[in-house]
Design a protein around this motif. Structure first.
Motif, PDB file in Angstrom:
ATOM      1  N   GLY A  16      -6.191  -3.839   0.002  1.00  0.00           N
ATOM      2  CA  GLY A  16      -4.758  -3.926   0.231  1.00  0.00           C
ATOM      3  C   GLY A  16      -3.944  -3.329  -0.898  1.00  0.00           C
ATOM      4  N   SER A  17      -2.634  -3.500  -0.766  1.00  0.00           N
ATOM      5  CA  SER A  17      -1.696  -2.917  -1.719  1.00  0.00           C
ATOM      6  C   SER A  17      -0.668  -3.946  -2.161  1.00  0.00           C
ATOM      7  N   LEU A  18      -0.162  -3.736  -3.361  1.00  0.00           N
ATOM      8  CA  LEU A  18       0.961  -4.498  -3.881  1.00  0.00           C
ATOM      9  C   LEU A  18       1.834  -3.558  -4.694  1.00  0.00           C
ATOM     10  N   ARG A  19       3.110  -3.897  -4.763  1.00  0.00           N
ATOM     11  CA  ARG A  19       4.018  -3.162  -5.614  1.00  0.00           C
ATOM     12  C   ARG A  19       4.667  -4.139  -6.583  1.00  0.00           C
ATOM     13  N   LEU A  20       4.410  -3.916  -7.852  1.00  0.00           N
ATOM     14  CA  LEU A  20       5.029  -4.728  -8.897  1.00  0.00           C
ATOM     15  C   LEU A  20       6.315  -4.063  -9.367  1.00  0.00           C
ATOM     16  N   SER A  21       7.271  -4.901  -9.713  1.00  0.00           N
ATOM     17  CA  SER A  21       8.524  -4.424 -10.279  1.00  0.00           C
ATOM     18  C   SER A  21       8.766  -5.132 -11.600  1.00  0.00           C
ATOM     19  N   PHE A  68      -3.414   3.604  -8.578  1.00  0.00           N
ATOM     20  CA  PHE A  68      -2.144   3.032  -9.040  1.00  0.00           C
ATOM     21  C   PHE A  68      -1.182   4.160  -9.404  1.00  0.00           C
ATOM     22  N   THR A  69       0.092   3.883  -9.209  1.00  0.00           N
ATOM     23  CA  THR A  69       1.136   4.827  -9.577  1.00  0.00           C
ATOM     24  C   THR A  69       2.249   4.092 -10.298  1.00  0.00           C
ATOM     25  N   ILE A  70       2.586   4.565 -11.492  1.00  0.00           N
ATOM     26  CA  ILE A  70       3.706   4.005 -12.231  1.00  0.00           C
ATOM     27  C   ILE A  70       4.915   4.902 -12.035  1.00  0.00           C
ATOM     28  N   SER A  71       6.069   4.295 -11.905  1.00  0.00           N
ATOM     29  CA  SER A  71       7.302   5.056 -11.761  1.00  0.00           C
ATOM     30  C   SER A  71       8.444   4.221 -12.335  1.00  0.00           C
ATOM     31  N   ARG A  72       9.575   4.861 -12.509  1.00  0.00           N
ATOM     32  CA  ARG A  72      10.724   4.133 -13.030  1.00  0.00           C
ATOM     33  C   ARG A  72      11.999   4.689 -12.425  1.00  0.00           C
ATOM     34  N   ASP A  73      12.990   3.837 -12.363  1.00  0.00           N
ATOM     35  CA  ASP A  73      14.321   4.220 -11.910  1.00  0.00           C
ATOM     36  C   ASP A  73      15.283   3.784 -13.000  1.00  0.00           C
ATOM     37  N   LEU A  81       4.987  -0.527 -10.411  1.00  0.00           N
ATOM     38  CA  LEU A  81       3.565  -0.216 -10.381  1.00  0.00           C
ATOM     39  C   LEU A  81       3.092  -0.393  -8.943  1.00  0.00           C
ATOM     40  N   GLN A  82       2.855   0.734  -8.284  1.00  0.00           N
ATOM     41  CA  GLN A  82       2.306   0.707  -6.929  1.00  0.00           C
ATOM     42  C   GLN A  82       0.793   0.653  -7.041  1.00  0.00           C
ATOM     43  N   MET A  83       0.203  -0.367  -6.439  1.00  0.00           N
ATOM     44  CA  MET A  83      -1.233  -0.583  -6.545  1.00  0.00           C
ATOM     45  C   MET A  83      -1.846  -0.519  -5.153  1.00  0.00           C
ATOM     46  N   ASN A  84      -2.709   0.452  -4.956  1.00  0.00           N
ATOM     47  CA  ASN A  84      -3.384   0.635  -3.669  1.00  0.00           C
ATOM     48  C   ASN A  84      -4.883   0.447  -3.837  1.00  0.00           C
ATOM     49  N   SER A  85      -5.565   0.261  -2.714  1.00  0.00           N
ATOM     50  CA  SER A  85      -7.030   0.118  -2.709  1.00  0.00           C
ATOM     51  C   SER A  85      -7.484  -0.915  -3.733  1.00  0.00           C
ATOM     52  N   VAL A 122      -6.896 -10.632  -6.055  1.00  0.00           N
ATOM     53  CA  VAL A 122      -7.465  -9.839  -4.968  1.00  0.00           C
ATOM     54  C   VAL A 122      -8.710 -10.556  -4.469  1.00  0.00           C
ATOM     55  N   SER A 123      -8.699 -10.939  -3.215  1.00  0.00           N
ATOM     56  CA  SER A 123      -9.839 -11.638  -2.645  1.00  0.00           C
ATOM     57  C   SER A 123     -10.792 -10.660  -1.990  1.00  0.00           C
TER      58      SER A 123
END
Length: 124
Positions: A16-21, A68-73, A81-85, A122-123
């Motif tokens: 799964g995926s999660l997006r942290l802010s 994972f992908t880090i980005s900023r606004d 932090l976009q976290m996939n797989s 993550v289970s």
């Protein structure tokens, strides 16, 4: 003082995926390079990803490259932090951190401000 508040953690199944802010306040956010770190039980805190103050350069730990992908606004004073797989090995408390410098750093002591952390589980 720069205040940092993380959000977006939670429980997710493997794959799964999660997006942290991480929302910043108190100082000029665009002056700070930002990093995401994590700490699993019984392990040292480690860098996951980092981004320069203008967002032009990103750095990733080998274990998360391609997932994972880090980005900023800077207009929203927020780093993501976009976290996939996701895998169970990604289970940890995730922290954002700020460094009063344009370039990001892999080195934990280089960061001046830290958030309180958000749990990612993550289970399998």
């Amino acid at each position: 003082q720069l205040q940092l508040v993380e959000s977006g953690g939670g429980l997710v199944q493997a794959g799964g995926s999660l997006r942290l802010s991480c929302a910043a306040s108190g100082r000029t956010f665009s002056n700070y390079a930002m990093g995401w770190f994590r700490q699993a039980p019984g392990k040292e805190r480690e860098l996951v990803a980092a981004i320069s103050s203008n967002g032009g350069r990103q750095y990733y730990a080998d274990s998360v490259k391609g997932r994972f992908t880090i980005s900023r606004d800077n207009a929203k004073n927020t780093v993501y932090l976009q976290m996939n797989s996701l895998t169970p090995e990604d289970t940890a408390v995730y922290y954002c951190a700020a460094r009063l410098y344009s370039s990001a750093s892999y080195y934990l002591p280089d960061y001046d401000y830290w958030g309180q952390g958000t749990q990612v589980t993550v289970s399998s």
